[in-house]
Design an enzyme around this catalytic site. Structure first.
Site, PDB file in Angstrom:
ATOM      1  CG  HIS A 326      -2.163  -0.827   0.634  1.00  0.00           C
ATOM      2  ND1 HIS A 326      -2.049  -1.997   1.185  1.00  0.00           N
ATOM      3  CD2 HIS A 326      -3.103  -0.332   0.554  1.00  0.00           C
ATOM      4  CE1 HIS A 326      -3.307  -2.578   1.151  1.00  0.00           C
ATOM      5  NE2 HIS A 326      -3.928  -1.973   0.544  1.00  0.00           N
ATOM      6  N   GLY A 327       1.709   1.156   0.395  1.00  0.00           N
ATOM      7  CA  GLY A 327       2.847   1.538   0.446  1.00  0.00           C
ATOM      8  C   GLY A 327       3.638   2.454   1.414  1.00  0.00           C
TER       9      GLY A 327
END
Length: 477
Positions: A326-327
């Site tokens: 996700h990041g």
């Protein structure tokens, strides 16, 4: 080009007209047109990254053809490794390079060794995490002999860049979408109608629910030290519905748009906040990603087989990798680890597949036990969302701590000139609509279908304008 923009509406009307009326039943021309439209759609953000998606497409197209011609398992594995190296390497450079460099320098700084930062001003290409996983699943499936590679570059390129789901999913498998590109599509009114219903419902989820919540969430999280515990708790709940409405809304619009073109994309959300435990939550939330990690990471690692130590290892790997997907921030890793801790007791007690059927199938309301299970699961998920939303781990911990130590049953007025609880009625209405239609794909079913559509359209025009349009959250991933 955003789904909730006039630009996309004009773009899609043009695409729809040429696709069905000019290129009717001409598969090869339709696929070329889909590819061109997809590249226009993607290039609308930044045309420079078209070369990146084209490069990934060419690499996996030719590597898959090479893999299928080789019988020697060692050489097949070598070409698969080449695909993994290129795709994950590009993802690492564009998404994680600065993260690793900065943490490497910070690690040495803790020992008193100061190093200069040589980070780059790297722009994250929209949707790179999504289309990278699509191309990877293709080469892996070819390597596993689960599908034969296509020899048509246009078909494969259209699969990789298919614009409805290009930038935020669902993450489609080649075995599901590619065959649909290789056969004749006929316009089906009922199928198209369901697509329109999904688009309308997706816009409601995004524009009315998510964007309305975003205004409150941004203010509360950015100024959390100023508010009491009740406001912080409400802010966390608003974010839970913001990210759900935002992402599920995008997925529904994508699926609906694809249906208008005669394609069937996989369902990505199945009323996740009605889950009775964390395992069920992950069977209902971002289904295309959770099943991707299950099939291409969790099961190859051994899944739930083997010793307890192996089970623990595999669970933590899949959830932490999911968080990191996700990041490039430690908050996402912690978010993943929290879900691993919540999931693990269910797996070890062999209770992770207890709730496979829909809740309260033949009842209007859940039992007290089911209500407790749903509520407790939602609270746990919402607490984890705080780490997902916060800028740092320390802020997330401080936010959680302040919910309890500064809790006052006092409704506060925010600087955005609204009371913190103003959205509660809208959220309650949304929950009620979803609950009553939890056994259906969308709410527009039954005798009152048109009344419900009119009601939602009125909400889009009124509250949608009031909510202030926001970017889709998952575009940053």
């Amino acid at each position: 080009m955003y789904f909730n923009s006039i630009t996309f509406a004009i773009f899609f009307i043009i695409v729809f007209f040429f696709y069905w009326f000019v290129l009717k039943r001409k598969i090869s021309l339709q696929n070329i047109f889909i590819l061109i439209a997809s590249y226009v759609f993607y290039g609308w953000w930044d045309w420079r990254f078209l070369s990146l998606i084209a490069f990934s497409t060419l690499v996996d197209f030719f590597l898959a053809l090479k893999i299928t011609k080789i019988e020697n398992r060692g050489r097949r594995k070598l070409f698969l490794a080449f695909s993994l190296l290129i795709n994950l390497g590009l993802l690492a450079i564009f998404k994680y390079y600065n993260f690793f460099i900065e943490n490497w320098i910070d690690a040495w700084a803790s020992f008193g060794i100061i190093m200069s930062k040589h980070t780059m001003n790297i722009i994250l290409p929209v949707g790179i995490s999504f289309y990278t996983f699509q191309t990877l699943s293709y080469t892996i499936d070819v390597y596993r002999n689960k599908m034969k590679p296509t020899k048509n570059l246009v078909d494969f390129a259209a699969y990789v860049a298919f614009f409805p789901q290009l930038v935020a999913g669902p993450i489609e498998r080649a075995s599901h979408l590619l065959p649909q590109l290789q056969k004749e599509r006929k316009f089906n009114y009922s199928y198209a109608q369901s697509g329109i219903h999904l688009i309308i419902w997706g816009l409601f989820q995004k524009v009315v629910i998510a964007d309305s919540c975003a205004i409150y969430v941004n203010d509360i999280f950015e100024n959390y030290e100023q508010y009491n515990g009740l406001t912080l708790a409400i802010g966390a709940i608003y974010f839970a519905f913001q990210i759900y409405g935002d992402f599920a809304g995008y997925s529904n619009i994508a699926i609906g748009t694809a249906r208008l073109l005669g394609f069937n994309l996989m369902r990505n959300f199945n009323y996740p906040y009605f889950a009775r435990d964390i395992a069920e939550f992950w069977r209902r939330w971002h289904i295309s990603l959770s099943t991707w990690f299950r099939d291409y990471l969790y099961i190859p690692l051994g899944g739930s087989r083997g010793s307890v130590a192996m089970k623990v290892r595999n669970v933590f790997i899949i959830f932490i990798v999911s968080g990191f997907w996700h990041g490039a921030n430690w908050t996402f890793l912690v978010w993943g680890a929290i879900h691993a801790f919540l999931f693990l007791p269910l797996l070890l007690a062999n209770r992770n597949r207890n709730n496979l059927e829909n809740i309260a199938l033949d009842r209007l309301i859940p039992s007290l036990k089911e209500f407790y299970q749903i509520t407790s699961t939602f609270i746990l998920v919402t607490c984890a969302w705080i780490f997902f939303r916060a800028d740092s781990i320390s802020i997330a911990i401080d936010y959680l701590k302040n919910i309890f130590i500064r809790f006052k049953f006092k409704i506060e007025y925010l600087p955005i000139e609204r009371y913190s609880v103003e959205l509660i009625g809208l959220i309650a209405l949304f929950i009620a609509i979803e609950w009553l239609h939890r056994n259906f794909e969308h709410p527009f079913v039954g005798k009152l279908r048109w009344l419900k559509i009119i009601f939602v359209l009125i909400m889009l025009v009124t509250l949608g304008v009031y909510s202030n349009y926001q970017d889709f959250i998952y575009f940053q991933f």
